[in-house]
Every structure is written in structure tokens, then in C-alpha cells.
Design a protein around this motif. Structure first.
Motif: not given
Length: 239
Positions: A203-223
């Protein structure tokens, strides 16, 4: 195989694993199933293949582990608040911790893998080892009941208890607290990509906070991917 029967001669190598576990199986078919990865199940597909692998046992073992470790922490830290206990629990039962336990058990050589998965290093894959640790725990539980499962957790997870949790926070919790302290809305997580087969997803997931560029992380589960994204975000803003 009936209860109390011994395994066929091809399973003789499991004697050493039983010794490492500190549990002699009355019905070794539980252990054999706990070590059977879906990639080794031939002639079946879909749900019929999954029930012939360790996946159902892994589900059961996850819940047995959570109960035993929660009880262990409750008794070990009588002054700890719920938040601290939750952080310690998360550290003890996370994928990396369970994979470390599987390595300590010495299960790698005994995992039943398909040829391709074996060739691709499945015996050392963290996600598989973590699942196996939980499925083996479930196998012990089914073979001899809760006290035997509790003894296994005591044997392999208690040594990790004192170093777990500490002052370290879950990255998602830390990011939420960081956002709240600065008046930002709570961070949101978005699935960017899911790849890989069902038995070994990525899984590759992006975290977003208003006013900042999103940042991605990867792992073998969504968590795990969410945690990786949160940790990467904090590292970036604190750089």
C-alpha cells in the motif's frame, strides 16, 4: 489427522520448532496449518485456498495476542493511563514486533511456501513472519487452550514488554497532536496505490494537512503505510 496422532515422517523437522516454542502439540496438524502460506496451496482458488492456509489462524491469533498482552500490561503498569497502555500494546503487537518474535521462534525454515514466494525471499518477509507468529499462537490455543497460549506469549513477548511503548508515540498520534497544537484540522489519509497479490499486498498512502504538501508512505498494510506517511511528514516539517 485425529487428535493425539503424530505427524507423517516428513514433518520430523518440526520437533525442533516445538522445542523452541516450549509446546508439544497433541495434534500437529494445527501447527502445520499455521505454517502454510497461501502460495503453497495448489489446485484451489479464492476463499477455498485461503481456508487451507494460515489466514484463519492468523485472525484468531491476533485477538488472542491482543487479550494476553493487554492483561500483561494492565498488571505490569498499575499506574499507567489508558493512553500509555494503548501505546505499549501497539508496540508489542505491531507487525515488526511480531516478525521479531517469529524469528526468535525460528519458524522461517518451516514455512510452507510456493516456489515463487520462496524464491522471492518469503521466509524473511516481515509481513509473512508477523502473520506466522500470530497463526502459531492460535495453533497452540486450539491445541491446548488459553493457558498454553498465554505461556507462549509470556515466553516470547514479555522480554519485549519493558522496552515497548516507553515515551515513543505512534506516528499517527504524534502527527494529530502536532496538527491540533497548531490549530490545523486533523490529518487525513488517502490511498494512492495498492499493488501486489492478495497474500502479499503493498500500500502507498498519502497524508494531507491543509497548507502543506502531502507526504506519502508505504507498507504491507494500510495501517503501516499510514504510520510511515505520518512519520515522513513529521520528519519533513521538523527538518
Amino acid at each position: 489427522m485425529t487428535r493425539g496422532s503424530r505427524p507423517p515422517s516428513g514433518d520430523a523437522g518440526l520437533d525442533a520448532l516445538e522445542e523452541a516454542l516450549g509446546h508439544r502439540f497433541r495434534d500437529r496438524s494445527h501447527l502445520v496449518l499455521a505454517l502454510t502460506h497461501i502460495s503453497s496451496v495448489t489446485g484451489l482458488q479464492g476463499s477455498r485456498a485461503r481456508v487451507r492456509s494460515y489466514q484463519r489462524l492468523e485472525f484468531l491469533g491476533d485477538h488472542v495476542l491482543g487479550l494476553v498482552v493487554s492483561d500483561m500490561l494492565y498488571r505490569a503498569y498499575p499506574q499507567a493511563e489508558e493512553g500509555e497502555l494503548s501505546r505499549r500494546l501497539a508496540d508489542l503487537v505491531c507487525e515488526d514486533s511480531c516478525a521479531e518474535v517469529a524469528r526468535a521462534m525460528g519458524v522461517g525454515a518451516h514455512i510452507r511456501l510456493g516456489t515463487g514466494e520462496d524464491r522471492d525471499g518469503g521466509r524473511e518477509r516481515t509481513a509473512i513472519l508477523a502473520d506466522i507468529a500470530e497463526s502459531v499462537l492460535a495453533a497452540v490455543y486450539l491445541d491446548a487452550g488459553f493457558p498454553a497460549a498465554e505461556a507462549l506469549v509470556e515466553r516470547f513477548w514479555r522480554p519485549r514488554l519493558k522496552k515497548a511503548g516507553g515515551t515513543a508515540r505512534d506516528p499517527k498520534t504524534a502527527l494529530q497532536e502536532w496538527s491540533q497544537a497548531r490549530g490545523f484540522p486533523p490529518p487525513t489519509y488517502r490511498l494512492v496505490e495498492r499493488s501486489g497479490p492478495d497474500h502479499n499486498p503493498h500500500f502507498r498512502i498519502a497524508v494531507e494537512v491543509p497548507g502543506f504538501d502531502h507526504v506519502e508512505g508505504a507498507g504491507s498494510s494500510k495501517q503501516n503505510a499510514q504510520k510511515a506517511a505520518a512519520a515522513a511528514f513529521l520528519e519533513q516539517v521538523n527538518a
